[in-house]
Motif scaffolding. Structure first.
Motif, PDB file in Angstrom:
ATOM      1  N   PRO A 164       0.685  -1.296   0.042  1.00 60.76           N
ATOM      2  CA  PRO A 164      -0.066   0.152   0.169  1.00 60.76           C
ATOM      3  C   PRO A 164       0.874   1.370   0.033  1.00 60.76           C
ATOM      4  N   ALA A 165       0.312   2.375  -0.701  1.00 63.33           N
ATOM      5  CA  ALA A 165       1.033   3.533  -0.792  1.00 63.33           C
ATOM      6  C   ALA A 165       1.315   4.208   0.492  1.00 63.33           C
ATOM      7  N   GLY A 166       0.644   4.021   1.442  1.00 59.15           N
ATOM      8  CA  GLY A 166       0.683   4.676   2.847  1.00 59.15           C
ATOM      9  C   GLY A 166       1.970   4.009   3.517  1.00 59.15           C
ATOM     10  N   GLU A 167       1.927   2.711   3.194  1.00 59.46           N
ATOM     11  CA  GLU A 167       3.000   2.095   3.809  1.00 59.46           C
ATOM     12  C   GLU A 167       4.425   2.456   3.253  1.00 59.46           C
ATOM     13  N   LEU A 168       4.424   2.579   1.968  1.00 59.21           N
ATOM     14  CA  LEU A 168       5.773   3.233   1.457  1.00 59.21           C
ATOM     15  C   LEU A 168       6.256   4.670   1.758  1.00 59.21           C
TER      16      LEU A 168
ATOM     17  N   SER B 187       6.486  13.792  -2.596  1.00 60.87           N
ATOM     18  CA  SER B 187       5.785  12.990  -3.628  1.00 60.87           C
ATOM     19  C   SER B 187       6.366  11.545  -3.498  1.00 60.87           C
ATOM     20  N   LEU B 188       5.495  10.724  -4.130  1.00 62.83           N
ATOM     21  CA  LEU B 188       5.836   9.206  -4.341  1.00 62.83           C
ATOM     22  C   LEU B 188       5.203   9.060  -5.648  1.00 62.83           C
ATOM     23  N   ASN B 189       6.246   8.267  -6.555  1.00 58.05           N
ATOM     24  CA  ASN B 189       6.194   7.883  -7.738  1.00 58.05           C
ATOM     25  C   ASN B 189       5.895   6.458  -7.775  1.00 58.05           C
TER      26      ASN B 189
ATOM     27  N   ALA C 112       9.941   2.041  -6.122  1.00 60.18           N
ATOM     28  CA  ALA C 112       9.213   3.249  -5.853  1.00 60.18           C
ATOM     29  C   ALA C 112      10.291   4.376  -5.707  1.00 60.18           C
ATOM     30  N   GLU C 113       9.663   5.550  -5.904  1.00 59.84           N
ATOM     31  CA  GLU C 113      10.531   6.727  -5.888  1.00 59.84           C
ATOM     32  C   GLU C 113       9.970   7.908  -5.168  1.00 59.84           C
ATOM     33  N   ALA C 114      10.454   8.083  -4.201  1.00 59.17           N
ATOM     34  CA  ALA C 114      10.134   9.336  -3.119  1.00 59.17           C
ATOM     35  C   ALA C 114      10.712  10.455  -3.355  1.00 59.17           C
ATOM     36  N   ILE C 115      10.314  11.716  -3.308  1.00 59.68           N
ATOM     37  CA  ILE C 115      11.120  12.931  -3.660  1.00 59.68           C
ATOM     38  C   ILE C 115      11.028  13.717  -2.160  1.00 59.68           C
ATOM     39  N   ALA C 116      12.120  14.233  -1.607  1.00 56.97           N
ATOM     40  CA  ALA C 116      12.071  14.509  -0.269  1.00 56.97           C
ATOM     41  C   ALA C 116      13.166  15.767  -0.275  1.00 56.97           C
ATOM     42  N   ARG C 117      13.170  16.672   0.668  1.00 57.58           N
ATOM     43  CA  ARG C 117      14.053  17.816   0.904  1.00 57.58           C
ATOM     44  C   ARG C 117      14.605  17.384   2.137  1.00 57.58           C
TER      45      ARG C 117
END
Length: 394
Positions: free
Chosen positions: A63-67, A82-84, A93-98
Motif C-alpha cells: 500500500p502507498a501509505g506503507e511506502l 511526492s511518491l512515484n 518506487a521513488e519518493a522525492i524529499a527535501r
C-alpha cells in the motif's frame, strides 16, 4: 510549364535546405537528448543500483501509505513531497524529499516489501536529459523559448519535403544500395529515414510549437484547477494511517490506476494517475483526499477537461511516446534516432555536394554554409553541457 515547375521545386528545395542546415547543430543536440529521454528512467536504472528491484512472480505492490511511512521513517527530518508509483515493475518506487539543507533527494523503496533500498541525489540522467532537451539548462523562460522556436524550421522542412520528393510514397521501400556513390547512398538514406519519419516529425513540430505557445501565455488552466476550493487539512504524523483513506478513495474509482501521490503540509493529499481518458498526463486524473477525515474532498477526471486542457495534457505523452508503455516508447525511440540522423545527414549531404570526386566531402565548406548562427548554436550546446557540471560535481 515544366520550367516553372522546376523553379518551384528549386524554391522548395532551398527552403528545405535552409531550414535543415541553418539550425542543424541545435536540432541535432535537441533531437538526441529528446530521443535518449524516452528511456531516461531506464538509463538511470543502469547507472543507479538502488533503483533496481527483483520483481516477484506474483507481484503485489505494498500500500502507498506503507511506502510513504517507510520513506518518512528512514529520514524523519526530511520532508517528503511526492511518491512515484508509475515506474516499471523492475524499478523501485521513488519518493522525492527535501533534506535538512533544503536539497532535493530521491528515496528508493522496494514496492513489494516497503523497504528503503537507498538514497540518491535529485539530479540524475533523467533530469539531465529532460532539462537539456526542454530548455538547454538555461532559465526556463528563455531556454524553452529557444527550443520551442526550433519547431518552426522543423515544420518548414517537413512541409517543403513533399514538393521536393515527387511520388514520395514510393520511398518507403527505396533503401540505399551498397554499390552507390557516397552522395547517392547518403541521399537515399536521408529520403528513406525522412519518409518513414514524416508522422513523427509533424508530431514533434506541432507539440514543440504548442510548448512555445504555452510559455508565452497560450497555456490552458491546469487540470487541478477544476478541483473545488479545498480547505487546509492536517496530515497524520504516521503516514501508514493514510492507507485506509487511499484504499477507500481507490475503491470508489475502480478504473483509476494510481501513479503518483503529492504530499503537501496543510493541504489535501493528491492522488494522480490514469483512468478512462486516453493520452493524458497523470495529473489529468486527480483525487484530492482529506487524509485527516479519510474522505474524498474533490476529484477531476480527464473527460471533464475542455478541448484546450485536453491538448495541454496530451502534449507530453505524445511528445515522448509514453502513452502506451514500452510499445510506444520503442517506436518513439527509433523515430527519434531517425530524426537525429536526419539532422546530421542533411549537413553531410551538403558537404558531399560541395566536395569533389578527387578530394571527397568538404566539411569546412558545409560548416561555413550553416552561417554565423553556427557559433551561437555551438555556444548554446556547450553552455547546456557546462551548466550541468555544478550538478554533477555538487
Amino acid at each position: 510549364m515544366a520550367k516553372s515547375s522546376k523553379l518551384n521545386r528549386q524554391w522548395w528545395f532551398r527552403l528545405h535546405s535552409w531550414a535543415g542546415i541553418k539550425f542543424s547543430l541545435l536540432l541535432f543536440f535537441v533531437s538526441l537528448t529528446g530521443t535518449l529521454a524516452v528511456f531516461a528512467y531506464e538509463i538511470d536504472w543502469l547507472l543507479t543500483p538502488e533503483l533496481r528491484v527483483e520483481q516477484p512472480l506474483e507481484a503485489h505492490v505494498r500500500p502507498a501509505g506503507e511506502l510513504l511511512a517507510a520513506a518518512h521513517a528512514a529520514n524523519p527530518s526530511w520532508t517528503v513531497s511526492s511518491l512515484n508509483l508509475g515506474l516499471p515493475g523492475f524499478m523501485a518506487a521513488e519518493a522525492i524529499a527535501r533534506d535538512e539543507t533544503g536539497e532535493l533527494q530521491r528515496i528508493y523503496l522496494n514496492p513489494y516489501t516497503a523497504e528503503v533500498i537507498g538514497v540518491a541525489r535529485w539530479f540524475n540522467a533523467h533530469r539531465f536529459l529532460r532539462q537539456t532537451h526542454r530548455h538547454l539548462m538555461l532559465p526556463l523562460k528563455w531556454g524553452l523559448t529557444i527550443v520551442g522556436l526550433l519547431s518552426i524550421p522543423l515544420l518548414l522542412s517537413f512541409i517543403a519535403a513533399f514538393p521536393i520528393y515527387k511520388k514520395w510514397w514510393r520511398g518507403f521501400a527505396k533503401a540505399p544500395k551498397s554499390g552507390d556513390t557516397p552522395r547517392r547512398w547518403w541521399g537515399d538514406l536521408h529520403r528513406l529515414l525522412g519518409v518513414w519519419s514524416l508522422p513523427f516529425i509533424a508530431l514533434i513540430a506541432v507539440t514543440g510549437l504548442w510548448y512555445l505557445i504555452e510559455r508565452w501565455g497560450g497555456g490552458a488552466p491546469s487540470a487541478t484547477s477544476l478541483l473545488p476550493e479545498l480547505s487546509a487539512t492536517p496530515q497524520p504524523q504516521d503516514a501508514a494511517s493514510l492507507t485506509p483513506a487511499i484504499d477507500k478513495a481507490l475503491a470508489q474509482n475502480p478504473g483509476f490506476t494510481l501513479k503518483r501521490i503529492l504530499v503537501s503540509e496543510g493541504k489535501p493529499l493528491l492522488l494522480q494517475g490514469q483512468d478512462s481518458a486516453l493520452v493524458v498526463r497523470n495529473r489529468a486524473n486527480t483525487i484530492a483526499l482529506d487524509a485527516h477525515s479519510h474522505t474524498v474532498a474533490g476529484q477531476v477526471k480527464g473527460e471533464q477537461l475542455s478541448a484546450h486542457q485536453r491538448i495541454a495534457e496530451a502534449a507530453d505523452p505524445l511528445h515522448f511516446g509514453t502513452f502506451a508503455g514500452y510499445f510506444s516508447k520503442i517506436i518513439w525511440f527509433v523515430w527519434g534516432l531517425a530524426m537525429t540522423i536526419l539532422s546530421g545527414s542533411g549537413v553531410w549531404l551538403c558537404a558531399l555536394r560541395l566536395g569533389s570526386r578527387r578530394k571527397g566531402p568538404n566539411p569546412q565548406a558545409a560548416w561555413r554554409l550553416i552561417g554565423h548562427s553556427r557559433w551561437l548554436q555551438l555556444a548554446l550546446v556547450l553552455a547546456s553541457l557546462g551548466l550541468t557540471l555544478p550538478f554533477i560535481f555538487a
